[in-house]
Design an enzyme around this catalytic site. Sequence first.
Site, short mmCIF file in Angstrom:
data_model
loop_
_atom_site.label_atom_id
_atom_site.label_comp_id
_atom_site.label_asym_id
_atom_site.label_seq_id
_atom_site.Cartn_x
_atom_site.Cartn_y
_atom_site.Cartn_z
N ARG A 1 6.78 -3.11 48.61
CA ARG A 1 6.23 -2.70 47.19
C ARG A 1 7.10 -1.77 46.69
O ARG A 1 7.68 -1.02 47.32
CB ARG A 1 5.08 -2.53 47.39
CG ARG A 1 4.33 -1.96 46.31
CD ARG A 1 2.89 -1.81 46.15
NE ARG A 1 2.19 -0.75 45.33
CZ ARG A 1 0.91 -0.69 45.07
NH1 ARG A 1 -0.01 -1.47 45.73
NH2 ARG A 1 0.61 0.35 44.29
N ASP B 1 -4.20 2.91 53.13
CA ASP B 1 -4.50 1.36 53.16
C ASP B 1 -5.03 1.17 54.59
O ASP B 1 -5.43 -0.33 54.83
CB ASP B 1 -3.03 0.60 53.20
CG ASP B 1 -2.55 0.97 51.94
OD1 ASP B 1 -3.17 1.22 50.77
OD2 ASP B 1 -1.29 1.13 51.60
N ASP C 1 -10.37 4.00 41.97
CA ASP C 1 -9.15 4.03 43.41
C ASP C 1 -8.80 5.10 44.05
O ASP C 1 -8.53 5.29 45.32
CB ASP C 1 -7.93 3.07 42.73
CG ASP C 1 -6.99 2.78 43.74
OD1 ASP C 1 -7.07 2.12 44.35
OD2 ASP C 1 -5.97 3.43 43.64
N HIS D 1 -8.43 -0.08 50.26
CA HIS D 1 -9.11 -1.21 49.36
C HIS D 1 -9.95 -2.04 50.01
O HIS D 1 -10.14 -1.99 51.29
CB HIS D 1 -7.88 -2.08 48.68
CG HIS D 1 -7.10 -1.29 47.82
ND1 HIS D 1 -5.87 -1.76 47.05
CD2 HIS D 1 -7.12 0.08 47.49
CE1 HIS D 1 -5.22 -0.79 46.51
NE2 HIS D 1 -6.01 0.31 46.60
N ASP E 1 -9.43 0.89 38.02
CA ASP E 1 -8.45 0.56 39.14
C ASP E 1 -9.54 0.88 40.54
O ASP E 1 -10.16 1.81 40.29
CB ASP E 1 -7.47 1.53 39.09
CG ASP E 1 -6.22 1.00 39.99
OD1 ASP E 1 -6.37 0.84 41.26
OD2 ASP E 1 -5.23 0.81 39.45
N ASP F 1 -8.58 -4.55 39.23
CA ASP F 1 -7.52 -4.94 39.91
C ASP F 1 -7.81 -5.21 41.46
O ASP F 1 -7.14 -6.08 41.96
CB ASP F 1 -6.18 -4.17 39.71
CG ASP F 1 -6.25 -2.77 40.32
OD1 ASP F 1 -7.50 -2.23 40.19
OD2 ASP F 1 -5.17 -2.02 40.63
N HIS F 2 -8.91 -4.65 42.13
CA HIS F 2 -9.16 -4.95 43.29
C HIS F 2 -10.38 -3.84 43.61
O HIS F 2 -10.61 -2.84 42.71
CB HIS F 2 -8.02 -4.64 44.37
CG HIS F 2 -7.39 -3.26 44.07
ND1 HIS F 2 -7.88 -2.05 44.55
CD2 HIS F 2 -6.18 -2.92 43.50
CE1 HIS F 2 -7.12 -0.95 44.12
NE2 HIS F 2 -6.28 -1.64 43.45
N LYS G 1 -0.94 5.89 37.49
CA LYS G 1 -1.29 4.45 37.26
C LYS G 1 -0.43 3.86 36.20
O LYS G 1 -0.65 2.99 35.57
CB LYS G 1 -2.74 4.20 37.07
CG LYS G 1 -3.60 4.52 38.51
CD LYS G 1 -3.60 3.39 39.42
CE LYS G 1 -4.35 3.91 40.63
NZ LYS G 1 -4.02 2.96 41.71
N SER H 1 -2.74 -2.77 43.76
CA SER H 1 -2.49 -2.56 42.18
C SER H 1 -1.18 -3.57 42.02
O SER H 1 -1.19 -3.95 40.72
CB SER H 1 -2.05 -1.15 41.89
OG SER H 1 -3.33 -0.35 42.14
N HIS I 1 -9.50 6.50 47.60
CA HIS I 1 -8.56 6.55 48.72
C HIS I 1 -8.61 7.99 49.50
O HIS I 1 -8.21 7.96 50.66
CB HIS I 1 -7.23 6.59 48.19
CG HIS I 1 -6.65 5.18 47.86
ND1 HIS I 1 -6.90 4.20 48.84
CD2 HIS I 1 -6.20 4.61 46.82
CE1 HIS I 1 -6.15 3.02 48.43
NE2 HIS I 1 -5.84 3.17 47.09
O1 3PG Z 1 -0.25 3.30 46.60
C1 3PG Z 1 -1.30 3.31 47.03
O2 3PG Z 1 -1.94 4.53 46.54
C2 3PG Z 1 -2.07 2.69 47.82
O3 3PG Z 1 -1.43 2.07 48.96
C3 3PG Z 1 -2.78 1.33 47.26
O4 3PG Z 1 -3.28 1.75 46.05
P1 3PG Z 1 -2.87 0.81 44.82
O5 3PG Z 1 -2.71 -0.51 45.00
O6 3PG Z 1 -4.22 0.76 43.99
O7 3PG Z 1 -1.95 1.54 44.05
MN MN Z 2 -5.14 -0.66 41.88
MN MN Z 3 -5.22 2.00 45.39
#
Ligand code: 3PG
Ligand code: MN
Ligand code: MN
Length: 561
Positions: A291, A176, A435, A506, A33, A476-477, A366, A86, A439
């Site tokens: 989301r 973000d 990830d 990201h 991730d 994934d990114h 995750k 993600s 963050h």
């Molecule tokens: O929800 C999060 O932690 C971030 O906004 C985005 O991170 P993720 O897409 O890797 O979960």
């Molecule tokens: Mn991710």
């Molecule tokens: Mn993330």
Amino acid sequence: MARRPELEEATPWKLADHPRLGKGKVVGVVVLDGWGEAPPDPFNCIHVADTPTMDALRKGAPERWRLIKAHGTAVGLPTDDDMGNSEVGHNALGAGQIYAQGAKLVDLALASGKIYEGEGFKYIQQSFETGTLHLIGLLSDGGVHSRIDQLQLLLKGASEHGAKRIRVHILTDGRDVLDGSSVAFVETLENDLAKLREKGVDARVASGGGRMYVTMDRYENDWQVVKRGWDAQVLGEAPHKFKNALEAVKALREDPKANDQYLPPFVVVDETGKPVGPIMDGDAVVTFNFRADRMVMLAKALEYETFDKFDRVRFPKIRYAGMLQYDGELKLPSHYLVAPPEIERTSGEYLAHNGIRTYACSETVKFGHVTFFWNGNRSGFFNSNLEKYEEIPSDTGIPFNEQPKMKAVEVAEKAKDAILSGKFDQVRVNIPNGDMVGHTGDLEATIIGCKAVDEAVKIILDAIEQVGGIFVVTSDHGNAEDMVKRDKSGEPIRSKDGNVQPLTSHTLNPVPIAIGGPGLASGARFRKDLADAGLANVAATVMNLHGFEAPGHYEPTLIES
Ligand SMILES: O=C(O)[C@H](O)COP(=O)(O)O
Ligand SMILES: [Mn+2]
Ligand SMILES: [Mn+2]
């Protein structure tokens, strides 16, 4: 979710045999991730970290290593300025097709005005005459969970469609988007609400808090996070009280340790100290994030009559709608403003129909990524006889830079056991560190996290080696490969005292994909004609590695035929 009948007829579930690639090898699918590709640089934590396993994949077999797109339209986002995330990333990886995602569907519904004609809006509208409309969500332009311009349109549209009293419950971002940007977003919102008040709508911010400390937990890692939000939003109770949200965010940020992600909860009070907007019987509530993962827990608290995750104290009789329906399987929430993408015929479902036994694992933060998102935002199994999903509990109550190794090795050990057990054909994991630690904006911790990821990959590849299997390592990114805010020419932006601003979000970078292992047919390699390939091309690739041709409507395989 609704099915497309024409697809059922045109594409049977049974997959054709691949002409060259055989069956019966264990396939390890490893998603790192937040592991993107960027030029070497001191702010590229993946480059700085010691990552011998990942380096060897690239150098050892260049025809089995390449980059793929993980952002923008390649993953169904509105524009190529949208960084990956993600949800859309795992959706694309698992579904093998590119769907217009929540962000885009909400844009379209707002632009056409259809949002106000739908069942969800008509439902909440019934509260407008006598009740308050509450809007709860993430306040930023990050475009991952929500977007402030969508909130602005919804505020305007709801007031034009009869809402007389509106209360906004904000969650500050800094994850973000840049840390500190909350102040400007609150200013923008306060200006909009002032304009609404001029038009006679009683509109105010009622409560707030930082997204990681208030409300936006996921996968039931820590219900206390949701409870803190509940107390402020529903009960009107919080340790901090302010006259308005701007004052709140500015004051709370004065604490040297404070940041947008973890701001404590606050409520806005009137001159007499009374909260201006608790949620009461007869009110309407909209959670405006599109989301799912970080809204599902609040959706349960708002919707479920029976609920034992924390003491709600008061369970108001409200009309509640999500911006989207967050879980198609649980039908949660039952009312929503915009229909979610109908992600269907995912690779997991196909492989289950073709007898592939799957094991999926990650740690809590995750876990839903390699299960729920991978399977097209669907909770549960396709075939419980063939699938096993295992979750390693994540640390709770600490920011991830305090324990940057997270559970990477534990997840890898579980994958190793599953690979060696002989009970599974596909072993799929997500290793979160790049990830989750990325963050936090903490470079040193992210470097430690990336090293732990590399160690985890080695454990899994060694197990694949032992059983003569095949591996796919991808991401994934991007995130950890670029940890600094840059100017247009790509140079880090420095303040007068020489300090840089950490990039917590990201990125727009591509991600690597590597295939290999003793079970991979000799001569199998990546084709050269798909320069624009992205995450959605991975599902067909994995199906090939299981010895099947991918369905015709999937994005093409990356493997040369
Ligand atoms: O929800 C999060 O932690 C971030 O906004 C985005 O991170 P993720 O897409 O890797 O979960
Ligand atoms: Mn991710
Ligand atoms: Mn993330």
